[in-house]
Design a protein around this motif. Structure first.
Motif, short mmCIF file in Angstrom:
data_model
loop_
_atom_site.label_atom_id
_atom_site.label_comp_id
_atom_site.label_asym_id
_atom_site.label_seq_id
_atom_site.Cartn_x
_atom_site.Cartn_y
_atom_site.Cartn_z
N PHE A 49 0.80 -1.21 0.00
CA PHE A 49 0.00 0.00 0.00
C PHE A 49 0.85 1.28 0.00
O PHE A 49 0.30 2.37 -0.02
CB PHE A 49 -1.03 -0.05 1.12
CG PHE A 49 -2.02 -1.16 0.87
CD1 PHE A 49 -2.83 -1.15 -0.25
CD2 PHE A 49 -2.10 -2.25 1.73
CE1 PHE A 49 -3.72 -2.18 -0.51
CE2 PHE A 49 -2.99 -3.29 1.48
CZ PHE A 49 -3.80 -3.26 0.35
N HIS A 50 2.15 1.11 -0.04
CA HIS A 50 3.02 2.25 -0.34
C HIS A 50 2.85 2.63 -1.82
O HIS A 50 2.95 3.79 -2.19
CB HIS A 50 4.49 1.89 -0.04
CG HIS A 50 5.46 2.91 -0.52
ND1 HIS A 50 5.65 4.11 0.12
CD2 HIS A 50 6.27 2.93 -1.61
CE1 HIS A 50 6.55 4.82 -0.54
NE2 HIS A 50 6.95 4.12 -1.59
N ARG A 53 -3.05 3.05 -3.09
CA ARG A 53 -3.80 3.66 -1.99
C ARG A 53 -4.62 2.65 -1.20
O ARG A 53 -4.67 2.68 0.03
CB ARG A 53 -4.71 4.76 -2.55
CG ARG A 53 -5.45 5.55 -1.50
CD ARG A 53 -6.28 6.67 -2.10
NE ARG A 53 -7.44 6.12 -2.80
CZ ARG A 53 -7.69 6.29 -4.09
NH1 ARG A 53 -6.89 6.98 -4.85
NH2 ARG A 53 -8.75 5.74 -4.64
N ASP A 54 -5.28 1.70 -1.92
CA ASP A 54 -6.13 0.71 -1.26
C ASP A 54 -6.32 -0.47 -2.22
O ASP A 54 -5.76 -0.48 -3.32
CB ASP A 54 -7.48 1.33 -0.86
CG ASP A 54 -8.19 2.03 -2.01
OD1 ASP A 54 -7.97 1.67 -3.20
OD2 ASP A 54 -8.99 2.94 -1.74
N SER A 57 -7.78 0.42 -5.64
CA SER A 57 -6.78 1.04 -6.52
C SER A 57 -5.85 -0.02 -7.10
O SER A 57 -5.46 0.06 -8.27
CB SER A 57 -5.98 2.08 -5.76
OG SER A 57 -6.81 3.13 -5.34
#
Length: 190
Positions: A49-50, A53-54, A57
């Motif tokens: 998730f770096h 975003r989620d 995504s």
């Protein structure tokens, strides 16, 4: 702290997309939990998730990559070639992932209005590539003249959708090459 190169970041992103594609194909969107994504990619949730975003995504990025690759093949070789590639790669892990992603996109388009709105722009690239290819083929005298381009495009898109569903259901792919020959013949000038 040393700066990570863009090449390294891009490679990591592709690694995450490959693992996520396999996870979404195997478990569907809902079943692709963060824990499963971690297992499939071999990375922590922080690392995943770096880059994204989620989960939505991440899924959209997988589907968008697949759509971009498909649009490139369509632009150069046509939609029938996309179908032939599906048959050539029927048993590859990448192909299983692509099929799973396409089925999940189809499901979410029917059930999730927000997703459908976000996906519309992405799917337009494939439609536009198909349209542009058909225009070039018509101008080159390769396509039949008695059917308008929009109808030919819809015919080819329906053939692709049918092939994806056929393969996703685990039906045999043997001799489907001759079916694709027939699809190609149906749009060619006589």
């Amino acid at each position: 702290m040393p700066k990570v190169s863009q090449l390294h970041l891009d490679a990591r992103r592709q690694e995450i997309l490959a693992g996520a594609r396999a996870c979404f194909a195997r478990h569907g969107y809902e079943g692709a939990t963060v824990r499963r994504l971690e297992e499939e990619t071999g990375l922590s949730r922080g690392a995943i998730f770096h880059h994204f975003r989620d989960k939505e995504s991440l899924f959209l990025a997988v589907a968008e990559d697949d759509a971009a690759e498909m649009a490139a093949v369509v632009a150069e070789q046509g939609l029938v070639q996309v179908m032939r590639n599906l048959l050539d790669d029927e048993f590859s892990p990448e192909q299983a992932g692509w099929l799973g992603t396409q089925l999940e996109v189809s499901r979410r388009l029917r059930t999730d209005k927000d997703f459908a709105a976000r996906w519309a722009a992405r799917s337009e690239a494939i439609s536009q590539a198909t349209h542009d290819r058909l225009v070039r083929q018509r101008e080159a005298g390769v396509l039949r003249e008695d059917v308008d381009l929009e109808t030919l495009q819809r015919f080819l898109e329906l053939a692709l959708d049918g092939l994806v569903l056929h393969l996703a259901m685990g039906r045999p792919a043997a001799k489907l090459g001759t079916v694709l020959d027939l699809v190609e013949e149906a749009v060619r000038r006589r």
